[in-house]
Each structure stands twice: as structure tokens, then as C-alpha cells.
Motif scaffolding. Structure first.
Motif, mmCIF file in Angstrom:
data_model
loop_
_atom_site.group_PDB
_atom_site.id
_atom_site.type_symbol
_atom_site.label_atom_id
_atom_site.label_comp_id
_atom_site.label_asym_id
_atom_site.label_seq_id
_atom_site.Cartn_x
_atom_site.Cartn_y
_atom_site.Cartn_z
ATOM 1 N N ASN A 59 0.840 -1.191 0.000
ATOM 2 C CA ASN A 59 0.000 0.000 0.000
ATOM 3 C C ASN A 59 0.875 1.241 0.000
ATOM 4 O O ASN A 59 1.934 1.260 0.614
ATOM 5 C CB ASN A 59 -0.902 0.033 1.234
ATOM 6 N N SER A 60 0.427 2.287 -0.657
ATOM 7 C CA SER A 60 1.152 3.550 -0.620
ATOM 8 C C SER A 60 0.511 4.465 0.420
ATOM 9 O O SER A 60 -0.524 4.148 0.994
ATOM 10 C CB SER A 60 1.171 4.196 -1.999
ATOM 11 N N TRP A 76 2.547 12.022 -2.125
ATOM 12 C CA TRP A 76 2.253 10.603 -2.252
ATOM 13 C C TRP A 76 3.544 9.813 -2.258
ATOM 14 O O TRP A 76 4.380 9.992 -3.139
ATOM 15 C CB TRP A 76 1.483 10.377 -3.545
ATOM 16 N N GLN A 78 4.803 6.394 -2.999
ATOM 17 C CA GLN A 78 4.360 5.180 -3.673
ATOM 18 C C GLN A 78 5.413 4.090 -3.723
ATOM 19 O O GLN A 78 5.113 2.974 -4.106
ATOM 20 C CB GLN A 78 3.958 5.521 -5.113
ATOM 21 N N GLN A 103 -3.642 5.823 4.130
ATOM 22 C CA GLN A 103 -3.102 4.631 3.480
ATOM 23 C C GLN A 103 -3.983 4.301 2.285
ATOM 24 O O GLN A 103 -5.207 4.217 2.413
ATOM 25 C CB GLN A 103 -3.055 3.447 4.437
ATOM 26 N N ILE A 104 -3.375 4.139 1.116
ATOM 27 C CA ILE A 104 -4.101 3.847 -0.110
ATOM 28 C C ILE A 104 -4.142 2.342 -0.302
ATOM 29 O O ILE A 104 -3.103 1.699 -0.455
ATOM 30 C CB ILE A 104 -3.435 4.529 -1.332
ATOM 31 N N ARG A 105 -5.343 1.768 -0.303
ATOM 32 C CA ARG A 105 -5.529 0.325 -0.457
ATOM 33 C C ARG A 105 -6.318 0.036 -1.721
ATOM 34 O O ARG A 105 -7.248 0.766 -2.054
ATOM 35 C CB ARG A 105 -6.302 -0.239 0.736
ATOM 36 N N ASP A 106 -5.969 -1.047 -2.385
ATOM 37 C CA ASP A 106 -6.734 -1.481 -3.555
ATOM 38 C C ASP A 106 -7.942 -2.318 -3.160
ATOM 39 O O ASP A 106 -8.902 -2.413 -3.910
ATOM 40 C CB ASP A 106 -5.844 -2.324 -4.487
ATOM 41 N N TRP A 107 -7.903 -2.937 -2.013
ATOM 42 C CA TRP A 107 -8.879 -3.950 -1.650
ATOM 43 C C TRP A 107 -9.831 -3.549 -0.524
ATOM 44 O O TRP A 107 -10.700 -4.327 -0.131
ATOM 45 C CB TRP A 107 -8.160 -5.223 -1.245
ATOM 46 N N THR A 109 -11.407 0.033 2.184
ATOM 47 C CA THR A 109 -11.524 1.463 2.432
ATOM 48 C C THR A 109 -10.171 2.023 2.854
ATOM 49 O O THR A 109 -9.436 1.389 3.609
ATOM 50 C CB THR A 109 -12.561 1.710 3.556
ATOM 51 N N ASP A 110 -9.849 3.214 2.373
ATOM 52 C CA ASP A 110 -8.578 3.860 2.709
ATOM 53 C C ASP A 110 -8.683 4.536 4.075
ATOM 54 O O ASP A 110 -9.410 5.522 4.219
ATOM 55 C CB ASP A 110 -8.213 4.915 1.660
#
Length: 119
Positions: A59-60, A76, A78, A103-107, A109-110
Motif C-alpha cells: 500500500n502507498s 504521495w 508510492q 493509506q491507499i488500499r486497492d482492496w 476502504t482507505d
């Protein structure tokens, strides 16, 4: 017994004083964070913000912040574990007035860290 208690208190105090102080201006999200940046030329704090990704989780991390002029900005990170991004747009007149981490998540909620405000 009384002497042992005094030694224990002194040892505990020495350990507590030698530990690094937590940075009160950091907005943590898990082990990653956003932070304010001081202009080391002028000594003026809150000149910019950084995002630091301290986890190896894929996660970024973003730092969301606003400046005195009301503009909303982001930094950001990354690249992953141990990397920071930001601190390159220092200003002593249009300073950061608040920031927080995300925290940026693909899967999922951020999640966000708490807002930190300039004193």
C-alpha cells in the motif's frame, strides 16, 4: 528493600529519558505517517509536508494538507517501505496549517490518520 526500590526508580527514569521522544506533529496510519517539514535555512517550521511509507505491505501513503492560503495539497509516497515524498515546496509565508496521513488500499476502504494542526 528500600535501597533496591530507589535503584529501580533511577534505572527506569534513565531509560525513559534516554528514549527518543515521539514526534507530536506526525499523523500516523499504522507504521506510516505524514509530517510537517522545517525549512532548515530559515528555521521556520511547517513549511511543507511529507508522506512516509514505512510498511512493506504493497500500500502507498498520502499526506493531505492545507496551506495558509486555503489550498488543499497532497504528497504521495508510492515506492514502499522506508520512502518519503515531499518537503520540496518549502514556504515561510504560505505555511502548512494542518496535515493528515492516508493509506491507499486497492482492496478496502482507505483509512486516515488524525489531523495535526500547526501550533
Amino acid at each position: 528493600m528500600h535501597r533496591i526500590a530507589k535503584v529501580a526508580v533511577l534505572v527506569t527514569a534513565a531509560i525513559a529519558l534516554s528514549a527518543p521522544a515521539a514526534n507530536a506533529d506526525r499523523s500516523y496510519i499504522y507504521n506510516s505517517y505524514s509530517d510537517d517539514v522545517e525549512d532548515w535555512h530559515t528555521g521556520v517550521g511547517w513549511g511543507d509536508a511529507i508522506a512516509c511509507d514505512m510498511d512493506q505491505d504493497g500500500n502507498s501513503v498520502k499526506a493531505h494538507f492545507t496551506r495558509d492560503n486555503g489550498s488543499a495539497n497532497t504528497r504521495w509516497a508510492q515506492a514502499g517501505n522506508g520512502t518519503c515524498n515531499g518537503g520540496f515546496d518549502l514556504s515561510s509565508t504560505n505555511r502548512v496549517n494542518k496535515h493528515r496521513s492516508q493509506q491507499i488500499r486497492d482492496w478496502a476502504t482507505d483509512p486516515y490518520g488524525p489531523w495535526k494542526y500547526r501550533p
